[in-house]
Scaffold this active site. Sequence first.
Site, PDB file in Angstrom:
ATOM      1  N   ASP A  44      20.757 -47.623 -48.191  1.00 48.54           N
ATOM      2  CA  ASP A  44      19.780 -46.805 -48.909  1.00 48.54           C
ATOM      3  C   ASP A  44      19.085 -45.832 -47.941  1.00 48.54           C
ATOM      4  O   ASP A  44      18.279 -45.000 -48.353  1.00 48.54           O
ATOM      5  CB  ASP A  44      18.795 -47.652 -49.723  1.00 48.54           C
ATOM      6  CG  ASP A  44      18.017 -48.641 -48.882  1.00 48.54           C
ATOM      7  OD1 ASP A  44      18.210 -48.671 -47.646  1.00 48.54           O
ATOM      8  OD2 ASP A  44      17.207 -49.392 -49.460  1.00 48.54           O
ATOM      9  N   SER A  45      19.459 -45.900 -46.656  1.00 52.43           N
ATOM     10  CA  SER A  45      19.036 -44.871 -45.695  1.00 52.43           C
ATOM     11  C   SER A  45      19.531 -43.502 -46.153  1.00 52.43           C
ATOM     12  O   SER A  45      19.062 -42.477 -45.663  1.00 52.43           O
ATOM     13  CB  SER A  45      19.608 -45.172 -44.297  1.00 52.43           C
ATOM     14  OG  SER A  45      21.010 -45.368 -44.366  1.00 52.43           O
ATOM     15  N   ASP A  83      24.250 -51.124 -50.491  1.00 58.83           N
ATOM     16  CA  ASP A  83      22.863 -51.573 -50.587  1.00 58.83           C
ATOM     17  C   ASP A  83      22.384 -51.654 -52.030  1.00 58.83           C
ATOM     18  O   ASP A  83      22.630 -50.731 -52.823  1.00 58.83           O
ATOM     19  CB  ASP A  83      21.944 -50.581 -49.851  1.00 58.83           C
ATOM     20  CG  ASP A  83      21.502 -51.095 -48.503  1.00 58.83           C
ATOM     21  OD1 ASP A  83      21.754 -52.273 -48.181  1.00 58.83           O
ATOM     22  OD2 ASP A  83      20.895 -50.303 -47.746  1.00 58.83           O
ATOM     23  N   LYS A 113      24.294 -55.690 -50.166  1.00 56.30           N
ATOM     24  CA  LYS A 113      23.235 -56.074 -49.221  1.00 56.30           C
ATOM     25  C   LYS A 113      21.892 -55.949 -49.908  1.00 56.30           C
ATOM     26  O   LYS A 113      21.659 -54.990 -50.650  1.00 56.30           O
ATOM     27  CB  LYS A 113      23.290 -55.182 -47.974  1.00 56.30           C
ATOM     28  CG  LYS A 113      22.171 -55.471 -46.970  1.00 56.30           C
ATOM     29  CD  LYS A 113      22.451 -54.876 -45.595  1.00 56.30           C
ATOM     30  CE  LYS A 113      22.080 -53.422 -45.469  1.00 56.30           C
ATOM     31  NZ  LYS A 113      20.662 -53.110 -45.711  1.00 56.30           N
ATOM     32  N   GLU A 115      17.432 -56.863 -49.261  1.00 56.98           N
ATOM     33  CA  GLU A 115      16.425 -57.143 -48.236  1.00 56.98           C
ATOM     34  C   GLU A 115      15.570 -58.350 -48.614  1.00 56.98           C
ATOM     35  O   GLU A 115      15.119 -58.454 -49.767  1.00 56.98           O
ATOM     36  CB  GLU A 115      15.536 -55.907 -48.042  1.00 56.98           C
ATOM     37  CG  GLU A 115      16.314 -54.706 -47.517  1.00 56.98           C
ATOM     38  CD  GLU A 115      15.448 -53.483 -47.250  1.00 56.98           C
ATOM     39  OE1 GLU A 115      14.199 -53.588 -47.324  1.00 56.98           O
ATOM     40  OE2 GLU A 115      16.024 -52.420 -46.955  1.00 56.98           O
ATOM     41  N   GLU A 182      17.015 -56.418 -38.393  1.00 52.95           N
ATOM     42  CA  GLU A 182      16.537 -55.081 -37.994  1.00 52.95           C
ATOM     43  C   GLU A 182      15.165 -55.186 -37.337  1.00 52.95           C
ATOM     44  O   GLU A 182      14.270 -55.884 -37.842  1.00 52.95           O
ATOM     45  CB  GLU A 182      16.461 -54.151 -39.219  1.00 52.95           C
ATOM     46  CG  GLU A 182      15.906 -52.768 -38.834  1.00 52.95           C
ATOM     47  CD  GLU A 182      16.097 -51.684 -39.882  1.00 52.95           C
ATOM     48  OE1 GLU A 182      16.740 -51.941 -40.916  1.00 52.95           O
ATOM     49  OE2 GLU A 182      15.595 -50.569 -39.639  1.00 52.95           O
TER      50      GLU A 182
HETATM   51  O1  KIV Z   1      20.074 -48.463 -45.282  1.00 54.24           O
HETATM   52  C1  KIV Z   1      20.624 -48.653 -44.184  1.00 54.24           C
HETATM   53  O2  KIV Z   1      21.296 -47.782 -43.616  1.00 54.24           O
HETATM   54  C2  KIV Z   1      20.473 -49.967 -43.580  1.00 54.24           C
HETATM   55  C3  KIV Z   1      20.855 -50.104 -42.140  1.00 54.24           C
HETATM   56  C4  KIV Z   1      19.880 -49.398 -41.295  1.00 54.24           C
HETATM   57  C5  KIV Z   1      21.026 -51.517 -41.747  1.00 54.24           C
HETATM   58  O3  KIV Z   1      20.028 -50.861 -44.208  1.00 54.24           O
END
Ligand code: KIV
Length: 276
Positions: A44-45, A83, A113, A115, A182
Amino acid sequence: MKNTVTSLQKQKIEGDKITMLTCYDYSMAKLMDEVGINMLLIGDSLGQVILGYEDTLSVTMDDIIHHTRAVSRGASNAFVLADLPFMSYQTSIYDSVLNAGRLMKEGRANGVKLEGGVKICPQIQAIVDASIPVCAHIGLTPQSVNAFGGFKVQGKTEQAARQLIEDAKAVEAAGAFMVVLEGVPAKLAEIVSQEINIPTIGIGASASCDGQVLVYQDMLAIFSDFKPKFVKQFANVGEIMKDAFQDYITEVKEGSFPGKEHTFTISDEVIDKLYG
Ligand code: KIV
């Protein structure tokens, strides 16, 4: 050979470091896949590096699905991890399974993934029960930026360090196949990596993790809004791109691009007929 949950687990056992990079489109997925990256993360970056938001909170399910589809089409061997964005799984177990399913079904991801540690274990268990591999993300979890009061290293006090170890053990017990650490102190990341049997992937968590992940725009110096301490710029692709854009502007303006070799021909006969 396709990377799978079992091949990634084997890498931890054999001490073969796992490599993961973020990826958001087809062309980049092909490049990374061709050099043998184990995992591609549609993080989600993308909210920051692709969409220009100041954090990840506004990213939607549709954003992630759109980019996951593109990456999946370019990934022959890499494991595609997508994510779950903010509020797509925190709200209920039902939402978490439904949205994890969408990432697999519509995005063609190989796993998801999310959090959180102990508190998010009911969701992890339910998603795993639906036969969807889950990677947990603990420590500095960017979706909690407002609760943390900024992007801060986590696990520095005795209580926070104990909580982090407990979170890692809990997500493993809930069925996660992997955990991202992280923004965690090096010694603590080492302890966690030794105490659990699933692979740990570090970002700002030292080389003692079982693998590493970076945002590719950070490692190529393409994203310049900020540079976290843990980022190593492996190449200054941002400068190379800017030089190329500048050359393009110059050549278009002076008329040297497109050259003869970039154009198509037509017979003089046809042209004559147009005016004959
Ligand atoms: O969203 C993302 O790119 C991430 C990584 C920084 C692990 O969660």
